[in-house]
Design a protein around this motif. Structure first.
Motif, PDB file in Angstrom:
ATOM      1  N   ALA A 128       4.652  12.182  -1.435  1.00  0.00           N
ATOM      2  CA  ALA A 128       5.577  11.245  -0.790  1.00  0.00           C
ATOM      3  C   ALA A 128       6.952  11.901  -0.613  1.00  0.00           C
ATOM      4  O   ALA A 128       7.590  11.758   0.442  1.00  0.00           O
ATOM      5  CB  ALA A 128       5.683   9.965  -1.607  1.00  0.00           C
ATOM      6  N   ALA A 129       7.411  12.638  -1.618  1.00  0.00           N
ATOM      7  CA  ALA A 129       8.690  13.340  -1.520  1.00  0.00           C
ATOM      8  C   ALA A 129       8.636  14.422  -0.444  1.00  0.00           C
ATOM      9  O   ALA A 129       9.600  14.627   0.301  1.00  0.00           O
ATOM     10  CB  ALA A 129       9.067  13.952  -2.863  1.00  0.00           C
ATOM     11  N   ALA A 149       0.839  -1.206   0.000  1.00  0.00           N
ATOM     12  CA  ALA A 149       0.000   0.000   0.000  1.00  0.00           C
ATOM     13  C   ALA A 149       0.872   1.253   0.000  1.00  0.00           C
ATOM     14  O   ALA A 149       0.569   2.234  -0.684  1.00  0.00           O
ATOM     15  CB  ALA A 149      -0.929  -0.007   1.212  1.00  0.00           C
ATOM     16  N   LYS A 150       1.964   1.232   0.749  1.00  0.00           N
ATOM     17  CA  LYS A 150       2.894   2.368   0.792  1.00  0.00           C
ATOM     18  C   LYS A 150       3.488   2.615  -0.590  1.00  0.00           C
ATOM     19  O   LYS A 150       3.544   3.759  -1.058  1.00  0.00           O
ATOM     20  CB  LYS A 150       4.006   2.102   1.803  1.00  0.00           C
ATOM     21  N   ASN A 151       3.912   1.550  -1.260  1.00  0.00           N
ATOM     22  CA  ASN A 151       4.505   1.695  -2.591  1.00  0.00           C
ATOM     23  C   ASN A 151       3.484   2.215  -3.601  1.00  0.00           C
ATOM     24  O   ASN A 151       3.815   3.048  -4.450  1.00  0.00           O
ATOM     25  CB  ASN A 151       5.091   0.363  -3.051  1.00  0.00           C
ATOM     26  N   GLN A 152       2.250   1.736  -3.505  1.00  0.00           N
ATOM     27  CA  GLN A 152       1.207   2.218  -4.409  1.00  0.00           C
ATOM     28  C   GLN A 152       0.926   3.697  -4.149  1.00  0.00           C
ATOM     29  O   GLN A 152       0.781   4.482  -5.082  1.00  0.00           O
ATOM     30  CB  GLN A 152      -0.067   1.403  -4.237  1.00  0.00           C
ATOM     31  N   PHE A 153       0.858   4.093  -2.869  1.00  0.00           N
ATOM     32  CA  PHE A 153       0.627   5.493  -2.520  1.00  0.00           C
ATOM     33  C   PHE A 153       1.740   6.367  -3.089  1.00  0.00           C
ATOM     34  O   PHE A 153       1.477   7.417  -3.675  1.00  0.00           O
ATOM     35  CB  PHE A 153       0.549   5.650  -0.998  1.00  0.00           C
ATOM     36  N   GLN A 154       2.980   5.927  -2.935  1.00  0.00           N
ATOM     37  CA  GLN A 154       4.112   6.702  -3.460  1.00  0.00           C
ATOM     38  C   GLN A 154       4.037   6.834  -4.977  1.00  0.00           C
ATOM     39  O   GLN A 154       4.370   7.879  -5.534  1.00  0.00           O
ATOM     40  CB  GLN A 154       5.438   6.052  -3.056  1.00  0.00           C
ATOM     41  N   GLY A 155       3.595   5.774  -5.652  1.00  0.00           N
ATOM     42  CA  GLY A 155       3.460   5.829  -7.097  1.00  0.00           C
ATOM     43  C   GLY A 155       2.340   6.757  -7.542  1.00  0.00           C
ATOM     44  O   GLY A 155       2.468   7.466  -8.538  1.00  0.00           O
ATOM     45  N   ASN A 156       1.252   6.752  -6.787  1.00  0.00           N
ATOM     46  CA  ASN A 156       0.108   7.598  -7.126  1.00  0.00           C
ATOM     47  C   ASN A 156       0.330   9.066  -6.779  1.00  0.00           C
ATOM     48  O   ASN A 156      -0.250   9.948  -7.413  1.00  0.00           O
ATOM     49  CB  ASN A 156      -1.151   7.108  -6.409  1.00  0.00           C
TER      50      ASN A 156
END
Length: 75
Positions: free
Chosen positions: A25-26, A13-20
Motif C-alpha cells: 500500500a505504501a 476493503a481498501k482499509n483491510q487491504f492496507q492493513g494486510n
C-alpha cells in the motif's frame, strides 16, 4: 454513480487491504502521489505457488491519466 453502500464496502476493503499489505500500500501511494507521465510503463508479475511467474505490462496513454486522476480522487 456509486451507491453509498457500495462506497462503504469499497472503503472497508481498501482499509483491510492496507492493513494486510502495508508495504505494498505504501509502494502504491509513493508511485501514484505524483503524476505518472504518458509513456510510462506499468508492469506487474504474479507468481502462483508451484507455477512460473506471469508478467504483463501496459504503456500509459493519455486516456489512462484521466482514470488515474479519478482513482486518486476517490482515496
Amino acid at each position: 454513480m456509486l451507491k453509498p453502500g457500495n462506497v462503504m464496502k469499497l472503503m472497508s476493503a481498501k482499509n483491510q487491504f492496507q492493513g494486510n499489505h502495508p508495504k505494498f500500500a505504501a509502494f502504491l501511494k509513493y508511485v501514484f502521489q505524483n503524476e505518472i507521465p504518458e509513456g510510462s510503463v506499468i508492469e506487474i508479475t504474479v507468481t502462483k505457488p508451484g507455477q512460473d511467474p506471469v508478467t504483463g505490462n501496459l504503456k500509459v496513454m493519455k486516456e489512462d491519466l484521466e482514470l488515474f486522476e479519478s482513482l486518486k480522487d476517490m482515496t
